[in-house]
Design a protein around this motif. Sequence first.
Motif, PDB file in Angstrom:
ATOM      1  N   CYS A  91      38.682  32.408  43.688  1.00  0.00           N
ATOM      2  CA  CYS A  91      37.750  32.666  44.795  1.00  0.00           C
ATOM      3  C   CYS A  91      37.132  31.409  45.395  1.00  0.00           C
ATOM      4  CB  CYS A  91      36.634  33.611  44.333  1.00  0.00           C
ATOM      5  SG  CYS A  91      37.205  35.279  43.927  1.00  0.00           S
ATOM      6  N   THR A  92      37.205  30.279  44.707  1.00  0.00           N
ATOM      7  CA  THR A  92      36.545  29.080  45.216  1.00  0.00           C
ATOM      8  C   THR A  92      37.365  27.835  44.922  1.00  0.00           C
ATOM      9  OG1 THR A  92      34.551  27.716  45.072  1.00  0.00           O
ATOM     10  CG2 THR A  92      35.198  28.881  43.086  1.00  0.00           C
ATOM     11  N   PHE A 132      47.817  36.568  39.459  1.00  0.00           N
ATOM     12  CA  PHE A 132      47.092  37.829  39.616  1.00  0.00           C
ATOM     13  C   PHE A 132      46.514  37.925  41.022  1.00  0.00           C
ATOM     14  CE2 PHE A 132      46.887  37.046  35.065  1.00  0.00           C
ATOM     15  CZ  PHE A 132      47.107  38.306  34.512  1.00  0.00           C
ATOM     16  N   SER A 133      46.401  39.154  41.510  1.00  0.00           N
ATOM     17  CA  SER A 133      45.652  39.387  42.750  1.00  0.00           C
ATOM     18  C   SER A 133      44.184  39.580  42.392  1.00  0.00           C
ATOM     19  CB  SER A 133      46.180  40.629  43.463  1.00  0.00           C
ATOM     20  OG  SER A 133      45.909  41.798  42.694  1.00  0.00           O
ATOM     21  N   ALA A 134      43.323  39.544  43.402  1.00  0.00           N
ATOM     22  CA  ALA A 134      41.889  39.736  43.160  1.00  0.00           C
ATOM     23  C   ALA A 134      41.622  41.115  42.557  1.00  0.00           C
ATOM     24  CB  ALA A 134      41.109  39.564  44.465  1.00  0.00           C
ATOM     25  N   SER A 135      42.309  42.128  43.065  1.00  0.00           N
ATOM     26  CA  SER A 135      42.095  43.490  42.555  1.00  0.00           C
ATOM     27  C   SER A 135      42.520  43.617  41.095  1.00  0.00           C
ATOM     28  CB  SER A 135      42.870  44.501  43.407  1.00  0.00           C
ATOM     29  OG  SER A 135      42.356  44.552  44.718  1.00  0.00           O
ATOM     30  N   ASN A 184      36.936  33.283  34.442  1.00  0.00           N
ATOM     31  CA  ASN A 184      37.385  31.960  34.871  1.00  0.00           C
ATOM     32  C   ASN A 184      38.496  32.055  35.914  1.00  0.00           C
ATOM     33  OD1 ASN A 184      35.577  30.927  33.022  1.00  0.00           O
ATOM     34  ND2 ASN A 184      37.113  30.405  31.494  1.00  0.00           N
ATOM     35  N   LEU A 185      39.419  33.008  35.703  1.00  0.00           N
ATOM     36  CA  LEU A 185      40.500  33.199  36.677  1.00  0.00           C
ATOM     37  C   LEU A 185      39.939  33.665  38.013  1.00  0.00           C
ATOM     38  CD1 LEU A 185      43.249  34.981  34.521  1.00  0.00           C
ATOM     39  CD2 LEU A 185      42.950  32.543  34.935  1.00  0.00           C
ATOM     40  N   ALA A 209      44.292  47.911  42.557  1.00  0.00           N
ATOM     41  CA  ALA A 209      45.265  46.955  42.025  1.00  0.00           C
ATOM     42  C   ALA A 209      46.689  47.396  42.344  1.00  0.00           C
ATOM     43  CB  ALA A 209      45.073  46.797  40.518  1.00  0.00           C
ATOM     44  N   ARG A 210      46.950  48.702  42.205  1.00  0.00           N
ATOM     45  CA  ARG A 210      48.294  49.224  42.487  1.00  0.00           C
ATOM     46  C   ARG A 210      48.627  49.118  43.971  1.00  0.00           C
ATOM     47  NH1 ARG A 210      47.864  54.988  39.744  1.00  0.00           N
ATOM     48  NH2 ARG A 210      49.910  55.259  40.724  1.00  0.00           N
TER      49      ARG A 210
END
Length: 527
Positions: A295-296, A320-323, A289-290, A370-371
């Motif tokens: 993204c949209t 949060f970032s996408a990664s 869901n996040l 992510a890092r």
Amino acid sequence: MYQALYRKYRPRFFRDVAGQEHITSVLAKEVAEGTFGHAYLFTGSRGIGKTTCAKILAKAVNCPNEKDGEPCGECEICKGIDDGSLLDITEMDAASNRNIDDIRDLRSEANFTPAVAKYRVYIIDEAHMLTKEAANALLKIMEEPPEHVIFILATTEVHRLPATILSRCMRFDYRRMPPEVIAERVKFVCKMEHIEIEDEGALLIGKLADGGMRDALSLLDICRSSDEVITADTVSRCAGLAGREYLFELTEKISEKDVAAVLAAVDKLYEGSADVSRICDELINHFRNLMISACTKEASAILKVLPGEMLRIEKQAKTFSASEIFYAVSVLQDTLVKMSKSASKRLEFELALVKLCSPELSDGTEALLARIEKLERELAFLKAKGFAPAQVMPEETEAEATEQKAVYEEPAKAAFVPEVPAGESEFSQWEDVIEIIRKKNGMLFSLLSGSKAYLCGKRVLIDSPNSFFIDYMQKNDDSREVIKNAITEVCGTRYGIGPYKKTEKKPEDDPLAALMKKAQDLGIGEL
């Protein structure tokens, strides 16, 4: 004796089957026109109406009072099929009757004409459980069936059935039912049973049923004994979810990298007898869901969440970032698989949450991305505040510069590009290539964000601002192939690919300074 709701409200007509209208309308029309086949295959997940439709079809083809493809439900044949007393209709569980002897008995019996009905109908549930020998024996009679015999096979794992059987059946794929459709049916059953239920409770039952009506009514059966009015909290408690709030709390602690708080939350849930496997599955869906929210802009149209949750999801997605979201989903999915083989599900879940709080403990690609993305965000924040990054790296030697330009298309051969060839032109269709890659590989798309490409002969040279891109391409043959295929799809020509790092031209010498130096060397202008 009490009858379970899913049995009491099992549909007896095609028109009553919810969420499968694309199938029931076809079956009813075939019966009405007399064009039904001798073998059917119903596929799909559990509890979505496969066996129910098989029994309705068996009634419809045999009912003397059939109208518009629907059985009357009142004649002796319809009643006999509903209560299981009509011997011409055989419902067989292939999980327990899977051997060749069982199919041989079926073949011998099928040769006899029906005693009461017009057709003998054999409903074989869980057909994928048949042994190879039994499947071959069944195939023999399906190739040349008696005119009075109809076979209906139902399975949840269609890929396990032999292709020879699949080719002889009319196949119908059943869909998972949307939560809204299940919720409406649940409210209908509650109305008939004089059960009070709130809309949020019915919708949550629909979501937890995972597309299956039988699971939804089974959960409703449990909830009706818990409270006088069924609410979302009632459903959560009866389903062992310990409330929906824990998803937001756990995710908040993960975003804060607070390992102690995360482990304390798991301990509290475990003491409340919550199923950690179910918690893990729900947490995966929460991060999905996040992801969709991040993204949209049309997330509310895609997500099936309870009223009031959408704003919280949108707010939490920004932490949060996408990664980081991709990394979380990857870790949790791997953990869910490990839980089925582990002696301690709780330990596996706790290890996963610690990894989410500390990506440096994992050496996977998602963790590294992510890092890196986190460092890039922190660097951008410092630059915005006026802090310039310290130059701690020594100047690049010629050998290192050459190594950075290694052609990642053939890393094993250690091929090198000493310098970017002259005469390259910018690849004008690169944005179209990027759009195709976005649909096929989200991670690769993120690495190519902000990139440019140049055409040099029969090769497309890619200039990506992401420093991790070249190393990633060297280790991923599939990703290189995705890029080449996308280029071919856009321009119709197969190109090779390579890295492109534009070399900066040295500033030309000042002609006036050169003239002055030459004059000094000749002694001109000296006193």
